[in-house]
Scaffold this active site. Sequence first.
Site, short mmCIF file in Angstrom:
data_model
loop_
_atom_site.label_atom_id
_atom_site.label_comp_id
_atom_site.label_asym_id
_atom_site.label_seq_id
_atom_site.Cartn_x
_atom_site.Cartn_y
_atom_site.Cartn_z
N HIS A 17 -5.54 -4.21 -2.03
CA HIS A 17 -5.27 -3.13 -2.98
C HIS A 17 -5.19 -3.64 -4.41
CE1 HIS A 17 -4.71 0.50 -0.58
NE2 HIS A 17 -4.11 -0.23 0.34
N SER B 114 0.79 -1.22 0.00
CA SER B 114 0.00 0.00 0.00
C SER B 114 0.83 1.28 0.00
CB SER B 114 -0.95 -0.01 1.19
OG SER B 114 -0.22 -0.14 2.39
N LYS C 112 -12.49 -1.23 -0.66
CA LYS C 112 -11.62 -0.44 -1.54
C LYS C 112 -12.20 -0.47 -2.97
CE LYS C 112 -7.49 -0.34 1.26
NZ LYS C 112 -7.22 -1.36 2.28
C1 LIG Z 1 -7.16 -1.75 3.67
C2 LIG Z 1 -6.48 -3.00 3.95
C3 LIG Z 1 -6.96 -3.89 4.92
C4 LIG Z 1 -8.13 -3.56 5.79
O1 LIG Z 1 -9.33 -3.69 5.10
P1 LIG Z 1 -10.68 -3.31 5.85
O2 LIG Z 1 -11.72 -4.10 5.15
O3 LIG Z 1 -10.84 -1.84 5.68
O4 LIG Z 1 -10.53 -3.69 7.28
C5 LIG Z 1 -6.31 -5.08 5.08
N1 LIG Z 1 -5.21 -5.40 4.36
C6 LIG Z 1 -4.71 -4.56 3.43
C7 LIG Z 1 -3.49 -4.95 2.64
C8 LIG Z 1 -5.32 -3.33 3.20
O5 LIG Z 1 -4.81 -2.50 2.30
#
Ligand SMILES: *Cc1c(COP(=O)(O)O)cnc(C)c1O
Length: 415
Positions: free
Chosen positions: A218, A190, A249
């Site tokens: 991501h 990320s 996302k």
């Molecule tokens: C955003 C993210 C999460 C968390 O996801 P949520 O559903 O918002 O809890 C977990 N792992 C990665 C790699 C992320 O980028």
Amino acid sequence: MAFSTTIRQAYQDELAGLRTAGLFKEERYILGPQGADIEVEFPAGADGRPVINFCANNYLGLSSHPDVVAAARRGLETHGYGLSSVRFICGTQDIHRKLEKRLTEFLETEDTLLFPSCMDANAGCFEAILGEEDVMIADRLVHASIVDGMRLCKAMRDTYKHSDMGHLRDKLIEHQDKRIRMIITDGVFSMDGDLAKLDEIVALAEEYNAMVFLDDSHASGFIGKTGRGTHEHCGVMGKIDVITTTMGKGLGGASGGCVSGRRELVEMCRQRARPYLFSNTVAPMIVAGTLKVLDLVFASTERRDRLEANTSYWRRGLTEMGLDLKQGESPIVPVMLYNAKLAQDMARDLFAEGIYVVGFFFPVVPQGAARIRTQLSAAHTQAHLDKGLAAFRKVAGKYGILGKGKREIMEMYGK
Ligand SMILES: *Cc1c(COP(=O)(O)O)cnc(C)c1O
């Protein structure tokens, strides 16, 4: 014991310390739905300012898509507002199972289990699958939620240097005495936006008899030719044992996550993963909305194709004006500034130009690696991108860093 004056003072001092160190996080209020064009109230109490959003995870531009909103509304009407239950008591509806089947098809796995979030999926799955006789070997840059999940698991913990396949091989050799070796990685990292070398990881897993865990938060919906994720991009679909991902996302941006993969591993999570057993089920309207998102993604690659085109246009534009980017293939495009204050100052000036981006610095990224992380969306039009590029040219020009590399920027601004 009461919340005494002394204790209150101690917390106030700690919070003041965060402010002094420049580490205090402030919320910015968005007035209206998420999108490429948003109105933001910042600082709190100021008038709303229209800005172009370059810092959301709204990769496919589906966060406020009318079809998704309509499907969620229908779900609200047909299945109600909430379940008032965890999944295994009376919190599973037909649409929850339908979404799990759809995600299984989408990720090309054997089965899927929904969680309230991907943070919860990561918090629960390691403990459910692995025990004391096993070892977890994680890339050093995995997401914080994986780090937490590993902490909750009794298996031995180890790491390998970021994307360093030689180091991973050494670790696999070192841990041949364990019952299970699990290699753990993000698909797209990320902060840097680079992709895991998943084909090489799978090859090593086969050579040294290890399982592979992939968090594709991501990537799901847009990485790979049909947007299935990093495993599609790297040509290893069907070879990943556990995939976790988020619906928060690219896949609509509401909330919810899942564990997907080998049937028995998913079943172990259904039996044992604590966030699944002890936290409330995903709300029906979100399930209905995500089902529509998957319909849209299955029906056409147009959005992920546009995102890819937007990303290369943006990368090319920033590179040609002389900014220093982290190389990568994802819609996460970090502009390297190295100095924390420079990153904050530039983000503030860009905001004044109508471009919403955020500066990242220690401890979110290593010392001396401060940056502005830009993120592209299929919702960005040519006009959005051109306006963003013009603003970057103006602001970076003001700080005299166009055409300058790491060493020169660090000489000008320090670490
Ligand atoms: C955003 C993210 C999460 C968390 O996801 P949520 O559903 O918002 O809890 C977990 N792992 C990665 C790699 C992320 O980028």
